[in-house]
Design a protein around this motif. Structure first.
Motif, mmCIF file in Angstrom:
data_model
loop_
_atom_site.group_PDB
_atom_site.id
_atom_site.type_symbol
_atom_site.label_atom_id
_atom_site.label_comp_id
_atom_site.label_asym_id
_atom_site.label_seq_id
_atom_site.Cartn_x
_atom_site.Cartn_y
_atom_site.Cartn_z
ATOM 1 N N THR A 153 0.824 -1.192 0.000
ATOM 2 C CA THR A 153 0.000 0.000 0.000
ATOM 3 C C THR A 153 0.864 1.251 0.000
ATOM 4 N N ASN A 286 -4.571 -5.388 3.632
ATOM 5 C CA ASN A 286 -4.986 -6.500 2.769
ATOM 6 C C ASN A 286 -3.822 -7.454 2.531
ATOM 7 N N MET A 289 -3.473 -10.572 0.250
ATOM 8 C CA MET A 289 -3.234 -10.467 -1.189
ATOM 9 C C MET A 289 -1.758 -10.567 -1.545
ATOM 10 N N TRP A 290 -0.875 -10.328 -0.588
ATOM 11 C CA TRP A 290 0.550 -10.214 -0.899
ATOM 12 C C TRP A 290 1.157 -11.512 -1.427
ATOM 13 N N ALA A 293 0.219 -12.209 -5.011
ATOM 14 C CA ALA A 293 0.845 -11.222 -5.900
ATOM 15 C C ALA A 293 2.348 -11.456 -6.022
ATOM 16 N N THR A 313 -2.224 -2.618 -2.961
ATOM 17 C CA THR A 313 -3.194 -3.496 -2.297
ATOM 18 C C THR A 313 -4.170 -2.733 -1.411
#
Length: 332
Positions: A153, A286, A289-290, A293, A313
């Motif tokens: 982020t 979030n 999500m890492w 990704a 994110t």
């Protein structure tokens, strides 16, 4: 049931998985390093060969990163990719550098690192790139290096959002204490700067003190207790890093404090503290999500495909209502 409730249950399963993985890793020669080698199954003679091998390096071993690892494992299985996951027991720059050097020597196909020190890690990140190994960063960036992409982020904006959350709770007035983690970790610098800038420009909230724990749980506990003793009339506490957030849960339980407490990052422990009232709110980045990704981006880079410079994110505010099913029962 809310989405957040479902995620919390998923995190608890993740914790169990990672506890088993770390038990396997306990035989490492360096007692200060958690290392989980080759997390995906090795192919048998008749199985399709593994396509790539990637390294993931965390700033420290902490439950916060368990959900990242689990998501990475699930994504790696799709590609038949093998992962090497490493982290110092506590934040340690020299160990992160050694981990990078080892992965370069192993000629892995890609590395994802959450840098403890954005500047100090530039030479070894650039060394990997020059050796033909794609490197990406996540959570905390090293933009002056030759890294190919950043996943996470905008931490300055996340800090501003935390300032807004504090502003709403205190209605623009009051006194807070703040604890953060590693002095040179870029994401924590940016979060703190964003929050302080917002509070100064938009509110009359006074920041009584800011302490650094440098990635140590022991220091985090000592510093937080000292701030509470020095400022008994504080109205709220903000944890900029996950260690400070975890520590505040222990202190709020032990002292029975009835003050606002906010933190960055989500994990089962934080969800439980929100349910029990030890924490008022958390600002998730979030994190779930890492892992996905990371593997997807390294797969593209290792395959010679173009990747975006930044994968955002975002953030999500999490409160009591988000981690508890508050819908009425059939009898109501």
């Amino acid at each position: 049931m809310s989405i957040a409730t479902i995620n919390v249950k998923r995190f608890s399963i993740v914790g169990l998985c990672m506890a088993m993985l770390l038990l396997v890793a306990s035989g490492c020669t360096d007692n200060n390093v958690h290392s989980v080698e080759n997390l995906t199954p090795k192919p048998t003679a008749s199985a399709e060969a593994t396509s790539h091998q990637f390294g993931i390096i965390y700033p420290m071993a902490h439950p916060y990163y368990e959900t990242v690892t689990q998501a990475a494992l699930e994504e790696a299985e799709k590609y038949k990719t093998r992962l090497i996951v490493k982290a110092p027991d506590e934040a340690n720059l020299e160990q992160q550098i050694r981990m990078m050097e080892t992965m370069i020597a192993q000629d892995v196909d890609g590395i994802a690192i959450d840098p403890i020190d954005a500047e100090a890690l530039i030479p070894v990140i650039d060394k990997a790139i020059m050796a033909g190994i794609p490197v990406i960063t996540f959570e905390s960036d090293s933009p002056a290096s030759k890294r190919l992409a950043f996943i996470g982020t905008d931490n300055y904006k996340a800090g501003e959002r935390m300032g807004q959350m504090v502003d709403q709770l205190l209605k623009g007035r009051g006194m807070i204490i703040v604890e953060t983690g590693i002095t040179k970790m870029r994401n924590e610098q940016e979060r703190l700067s964003g929050m302080l800038a917002y509070l100064e420009a938009q509110t009359d909230i006074q920041v009584l003190e800011v302490k650094y724990n440098e990635g140590s749980e022991t220091v985090a506990l000592t510093e937080l207790e000292a701030m509470i003793d020095a400022h008994p009339h504080f109205d709220g506490f903000v944890a900029i890093d996950v260690i400070s957030g975890s520590t505040s849960v222990l202190v709020w339980k032990a002292q029975g404090l009835n003050r606002y407490a906010l933190t960055f990052g989500m994990m089962p422990e934080i969800a439980e503290a929100l349910r029990n009232g030890q924490l008022t709110a958390a600002l998730s980045q979030n994190e779930h999500m890492w892992g996905t990704a990371i593997v997807e981006t390294l797969e593209q880079a290792a395959s010679g495909l173009e990747i975006p410079n930044r994968i955002e994110t975002g953030t999500s505010e999490v409160t009591f209502e988000d981690v508890v099913d508050v819908s009425p029962s059939p009898s109501q």
